[in-house]
Design a protein around this motif. Structure first.
Motif, PDB file in Angstrom:
ATOM      1  N   ALA A 107     -82.876  50.123  45.977  1.00 48.10           N
ATOM      2  CA  ALA A 107     -83.273  51.271  45.146  1.00 48.10           C
ATOM      3  C   ALA A 107     -82.984  50.993  43.669  1.00 48.10           C
ATOM      4  CB  ALA A 107     -82.544  52.527  45.601  1.00 48.10           C
ATOM      5  N   ARG A 108     -81.853  50.342  43.374  1.00 49.86           N
ATOM      6  CA  ARG A 108     -81.523  49.996  41.981  1.00 49.86           C
ATOM      7  C   ARG A 108     -82.578  49.057  41.390  1.00 49.86           C
ATOM      8  NH1 ARG A 108     -76.514  48.604  44.104  1.00 49.86           N
ATOM      9  NH2 ARG A 108     -75.266  50.462  44.305  1.00 49.86           N
ATOM     10  N   LYS A 109     -82.954  48.050  42.158  1.00 54.06           N
ATOM     11  CA  LYS A 109     -83.973  47.099  41.690  1.00 54.06           C
ATOM     12  C   LYS A 109     -85.321  47.794  41.500  1.00 54.06           C
ATOM     13  CE  LYS A 109     -81.280  43.483  41.933  1.00 54.06           C
ATOM     14  NZ  LYS A 109     -80.757  42.857  40.737  1.00 54.06           N
ATOM     15  N   ALA A 110     -85.653  48.721  42.404  1.00 56.66           N
ATOM     16  CA  ALA A 110     -86.921  49.440  42.316  1.00 56.66           C
ATOM     17  C   ALA A 110     -86.949  50.327  41.078  1.00 56.66           C
ATOM     18  CB  ALA A 110     -87.135  50.274  43.567  1.00 56.66           C
ATOM     19  N   ILE A 111     -85.820  50.951  40.738  1.00 60.29           N
ATOM     20  CA  ILE A 111     -85.741  51.791  39.533  1.00 60.29           C
ATOM     21  C   ILE A 111     -85.975  50.940  38.289  1.00 60.29           C
ATOM     22  CG2 ILE A 111     -84.071  52.996  38.069  1.00 60.29           C
ATOM     23  CD1 ILE A 111     -83.141  54.519  40.478  1.00 60.29           C
ATOM     24  N   ILE A 112     -85.386  49.759  38.258  1.00 58.25           N
ATOM     25  CA  ILE A 112     -85.581  48.857  37.112  1.00 58.25           C
ATOM     26  C   ILE A 112     -87.049  48.469  36.994  1.00 58.25           C
ATOM     27  CG2 ILE A 112     -85.044  46.542  36.239  1.00 58.25           C
ATOM     28  CD1 ILE A 112     -82.203  46.950  37.489  1.00 58.25           C
ATOM     29  N   GLU A 113     -87.677  48.185  38.143  1.00 56.95           N
ATOM     30  CA  GLU A 113     -89.090  47.805  38.148  1.00 56.95           C
ATOM     31  C   GLU A 113     -89.970  48.954  37.644  1.00 56.95           C
ATOM     32  OE1 GLU A 113     -92.367  46.732  41.528  1.00 56.95           O
ATOM     33  OE2 GLU A 113     -90.403  45.768  41.713  1.00 56.95           O
ATOM     34  N   LEU A 114     -89.684  50.171  38.083  1.00 56.91           N
ATOM     35  CA  LEU A 114     -90.469  51.332  37.650  1.00 56.91           C
ATOM     36  C   LEU A 114     -90.261  51.619  36.161  1.00 56.91           C
ATOM     37  CD1 LEU A 114     -89.967  53.785  40.640  1.00 56.91           C
ATOM     38  CD2 LEU A 114     -92.067  52.607  40.015  1.00 56.91           C
ATOM     39  N   GLN A 115     -89.033  51.396  35.683  1.00 57.33           N
ATOM     40  CA  GLN A 115     -88.749  51.624  34.264  1.00 57.33           C
ATOM     41  C   GLN A 115     -89.482  50.594  33.400  1.00 57.33           C
ATOM     42  OE1 GLN A 115     -84.595  51.546  33.290  1.00 57.33           O
ATOM     43  NE2 GLN A 115     -84.927  52.218  31.200  1.00 57.33           N
ATOM     44  N   GLU A 116     -89.499  49.341  33.833  1.00 60.91           N
ATOM     45  CA  GLU A 116     -90.212  48.305  33.080  1.00 60.91           C
ATOM     46  C   GLU A 116     -91.720  48.554  33.076  1.00 60.91           C
ATOM     47  OE1 GLU A 116     -88.874  44.695  34.918  1.00 60.91           O
ATOM     48  OE2 GLU A 116     -87.027  44.646  33.743  1.00 60.91           O
ATOM     49  N   ALA A 117     -92.226  49.164  34.146  1.00 66.16           N
ATOM     50  CA  ALA A 117     -93.654  49.485  34.216  1.00 66.16           C
ATOM     51  C   ALA A 117     -93.986  50.726  33.384  1.00 66.16           C
ATOM     52  CB  ALA A 117     -94.061  49.703  35.666  1.00 66.16           C
ATOM     53  N   GLY A 118     -92.962  51.445  32.923  1.00 63.13           N
ATOM     54  CA  GLY A 118     -93.184  52.626  32.097  1.00 63.13           C
ATOM     55  C   GLY A 118     -93.508  53.881  32.884  1.00 63.13           C
TER      56      GLY A 118
END
Length: 110
Positions: free
Chosen positions: A77-88
């Motif tokens: 979930a932490r990695k997914a949050i980072i991915e979603l944040q980088e995607a904007g």
């Protein structure tokens, strides 16, 4: 004075003492057991699609909310949050070492 009560002999006293210790042993309860959750450690196709369709629409996005919604473990979930944040798709509100709170990127600040 009341009449004397007949006292027990030594053998009778010893037998009574031995009989008293033969009570049942206390059984300990097993305690309350939590049910074991089986969260995924890698994304499958459905969970990955759900990540991009449902999570950016949530008002409050936390690691625990993603764990509950997608049935994944917290590290994923932490990695997914980072991915979603980088995607904007999401933006941070509070980012501390203890708790990370995000919201959808289109939400207006109040």
């Amino acid at each position: 004075m009341p009449p004397k009560v007949q006292q027990k002999s030594k053998e009778q006293k010893a037998a009574a003492a031995m009989a008293g210790g033969k009570s049942k042993k206390k059984k300990w309860s097993k305690g309350k057991n939590r049910e074991k959750v089986d969260n995924k450690v890698l994304f499958n196709k459905e969970a990955y699609d759900k990540l991009y369709s449902e999570i950016p629409k949530m008002k409050l996005i936390t690691i625990s909310a993603m764990v509950e919604r997608l049935k994944i473990n917290a590290g994923l979930a932490r990695k997914a949050i980072i991915e979603l944040q980088e995607a904007g798709l999401i933006k941070p509100i509070v980012v501390s070492s203890k708790m990370k709170i995000y919201t959808r990127a289109g939400a207006e600040e109040e």
